[in-house]
Design an enzyme around this catalytic site. Structure first.
Site, PDB file in Angstrom:
ATOM      1  N   GLU A 278       0.826  -1.210   0.000  1.00  0.00           N
ATOM      2  CA  GLU A 278       0.000   0.000   0.000  1.00  0.00           C
ATOM      3  C   GLU A 278       0.864   1.265   0.000  1.00  0.00           C
ATOM      4  O   GLU A 278       0.435   2.313  -0.457  1.00  0.00           O
ATOM      5  CB  GLU A 278      -0.928  -0.016   1.226  1.00  0.00           C
ATOM      6  CG  GLU A 278      -2.267   0.631   0.993  1.00  0.00           C
ATOM      7  CD  GLU A 278      -3.243   0.400   2.142  1.00  0.00           C
ATOM      8  OE1 GLU A 278      -2.865   0.579   3.316  1.00  0.00           O
ATOM      9  OE2 GLU A 278      -4.407   0.044   1.873  1.00  0.00           O
ATOM     10  N   LYS A 413     -14.126   1.616  -4.135  1.00  0.00           N
ATOM     11  CA  LYS A 413     -15.134   2.056  -3.162  1.00  0.00           C
ATOM     12  C   LYS A 413     -16.222   2.865  -3.857  1.00  0.00           C
ATOM     13  O   LYS A 413     -17.416   2.661  -3.623  1.00  0.00           O
ATOM     14  CB  LYS A 413     -14.486   2.927  -2.071  1.00  0.00           C
ATOM     15  CG  LYS A 413     -13.681   2.153  -1.048  1.00  0.00           C
ATOM     16  CD  LYS A 413     -13.261   3.093   0.085  1.00  0.00           C
ATOM     17  CE  LYS A 413     -12.173   2.469   0.928  1.00  0.00           C
ATOM     18  NZ  LYS A 413     -11.599   3.418   1.895  1.00  0.00           N
TER      19      LYS A 413
END
Lengths: 428, 428
Positions: A278, A413
């Protein structure tokens, strides 16, 4: 405290250009300049935290242990993996009738899991620690919606004394709810991102509740903070690890296989995968982080690592001293041909297996980094996690990547919210 | 039964040259010609196995359940992952006071694990299934040396009635010991390699002992054997999966990320990693198999998959129907902003999350394969595992690789034996 070695030529990597690059990264890092510098709270966190903060964590953990048999920790990503990594590293593999359990929820969205969890805790006293900066991250919010109702149905008013919230200090859905219901609160700091948050209340409260010594964990982290802040490319293991992996990346080794012979470190590997994946995986760059557990996976991915496509580098996380151990003994009947190992401890076997595996994979063309940790206890795990976080900052900056944002997690998302017609997303 | 889709242009992949290549692989495979053809016993295993073989497995499983509270299964690699994959897929996440447990040993060499395991079973009745073709594979041999002694110390003569051996039919250390002590025996066939052995006694005995329906498992496998034997590149999902992943490999997508939204499939993923990694990872070729569990890992490796280095292809293993599930409800206080999901089941949420994630990663440049399985039960898991094995044979042959050997696992073993001065290796 941590010893980093490299199978190739270190001098070639640490040439003057790279060292001056690392020096400037170091200087910017500690001056809290550079990309993402608003998220450097973790850098001096171990030396900055107050005794009263830590006492509050420990007192609350004790309170939870008194009132409950099970603590359900609700969180995902960085609000999950830090505590999970430390707890799995330290707890036994098997426990008969455990006195106190820490279980997790909200790390995925499984109806079966949540249902079976609620059924499992039916005859046990329960407390909850819900961890979410905003309170609206979907997975933990879903888990908490079910578990909050479960607690209110079961405990009525008393539920509020059994729910502990770790969230933003000043704003957000979870903060508002916590104030409204009188839940005890802990803070997710503004300047520490999820994957760097293990030493904040996010990680510490579950770890302390699980019965582990957070003082020692933080002592190890602080030792790392002190020792690794010095700029010394040849002897600072964090800088060395970052420099070697970056040099290998530049040579086309784009998958890093983090290998350990200690199955208890599996979630440290998962935590590492989030930290590096990440932090670095942006702008079509970054080493792809992968993990294996040996010797298990020598009988699985081992064949590929030995002979497959040559874009793998291997970093071995080696534990030098065993905790509990067994020693092989001579048997009357030597059908299994193991008598030659009589007197060898299983830990020593693994150290030899490391040596043999390392040699084999090296001759197969897999360059290697060795990371040696003295043992698995709170202190050394604290040191290790700080080491990995610091090295990750160096490593990301070497790629010209901001280690502290995650722009790529928005797209899926947004897609999901659109598909589900979340208010505010319906029209698109 | 299994539906395979591709995010790109299927027609481009299934051009005449590739189809004729696949046709000849198909013909050689079913004629049992081609590299490694001595290890094709798994191909028609489901239709070849006898009722009496299966009855023996089921009777023995029942006997074990009667005599014991815990079955310890000792094995590594293919003698471990098949049973583990099926059992983890089917068993609940949590169990209160389980009546019967299947635990594993010998899948690594951890003194702490073995010690804690022996302590854990102290007050339970124990049986053992040791699985090793030769009986001298080091890890299971070590575990069995400890556990055999444990059983003899604890049960004396009776230990022999509690130890079940799965090994070579005609030779080997474990066979000799089993004959000597009168252990009940099952066979690891000569023509089925470890990673293709889940439907033999290797997988079936632990699965049956764990309480699952091996008839249904094999019925699913047989259905797959029947349906997938037809050559039809466009409609045979095994051929299609192999063709697509090979085409993507040729385009430079050298890491396959197998993603699922069902955490119970984690060990199916581990099994798949062994199957593909060990079958294909040779001669500096092969796709490197990696796994993620969503939505958990959307908060971890998701950032890298969205934006990192573009050598990833993603294959989604999607379960269409939920087993146990929960439905979101409306809450009076909507602080978590989830009321818009009231009436949505968690399984439906995951299906939408799949759609949103797939779209996002596709727009990030990650080509995708969708593999849809109707549900997770014995029958469908049996079908799925056969599907993956058959596709792996096609996929390896497309790389001109023998899918059934593992030449690269010898080197590290030889190194270890030399370092440990095993008799026969001392002089080198």
């Amino acid at each position: 405290m941590i010893n980093v070695t490299y199978s190739g030529n270190e001098q070639e990597i640490l040439n003057s250009q790279k060292v001056s690059r690392l020096q400037s990264i170091h200087d910017n890092l500690y001056a809290k300049k550079g990309a993402g510098h608003d998220f450097l709270g973790w850098l001096d966190w171990p030396s900055n935290l107050s005794d009263s903060f830590l006492q509050n964590i420990k007192d609350t953990a004790e309170e939870i242990q008194k009132q409950a048999d099970v603590l359900i920790v609700i969180g995902i990503g960085g609000s999950y993996l830090g505590a999970k990594a430390v707890i799995e590293a330290l707890k036994p593999h098997f426990e008969k009738n455990p006195q106190f359990e820490v279980l997790f929820a909200g790390q995925h969205v499984s109806g079966a899991y949540l249902k079976q969890l609620m059924n499992y805790v039916e005859d046990k006293e329960v407390a909850i620690n819900v961890i979410s900066k905003s309170g609206t991250t979907t997975e933990p919010a879903i888990a908490f919606r079910f578990l909050h109702k479960y607690m209110e149905d079961r405990y009525g008013q008393e539920a509020s004394e059994r729910i502990y919230v770790t969230t933003d200090e000043n704003k957000g859905a979870l903060l508002n709810l916590a104030k409204d219901r009188g839940f005890k609160r802990f803070v997710v700091p503004d300047d520490v991102g999820g994957r760097y948050s293990v030493f904040t209340a996010v990680g510490l409260l579950p770890i302390a509740a699980a019965g582990f010594d957070v003082n020692q964990l933080l002592k190890g982290a602080k030792q790392a903070e002190d020792e690794l802040s010095t700029f010394d490319a040849e002897n600072n293991p964090a800088i060395k690890y970052a420099a070697i992996r970056h040099a290998l990346y530049e040579q086309g080794y784009t998958n890093e296989v983090l290998a350990t012979f200690e199955p208890k470190l599996n979630y440290v590997q998962e935590w590492w995968k989030q930290l590096y994946g990440e932090s670095e995986g942006k702008e079509q760059k970054g080493i792809f982080p992968v993990s294996v557990t040996y010797t298990t996976d020598l009988h699985s991915l081992g064949q590929y690592i030995q002979d497959g496509k040559r874009d793998l580098l291997e970093s071995f996380l080696i534990v030098e001293e065993a905790g509990e151990d067994l020693e092989l003994f001579e048997a009357e009947q030597n059908a299994d041909e193991l008598n030659y190992l009589a007197g060898t401890s299983l830990h020593d076997f693994n150290l030899v297996a490391y040596e043999g595996t390392s040699k084999a994979h090296l001759s197969g063309g897999v360059p290697q980094i060795g990371i040696r940790l003295q043992k698995v206890d709170e202190y050394h795990i604290g040191y290790l996690l700080y080491f990995y976080m610091l090295a990750c900052a160096y490593s990301s900056y070497l790629l010209d990547i901001n280690p502290f944002n995650q722009p790529g997690v928005e797209e899926y998302k947004t897609n999901i919210f659109k598909l589900l017609k979340k208010p505010g997303y319906e029209t698109e």
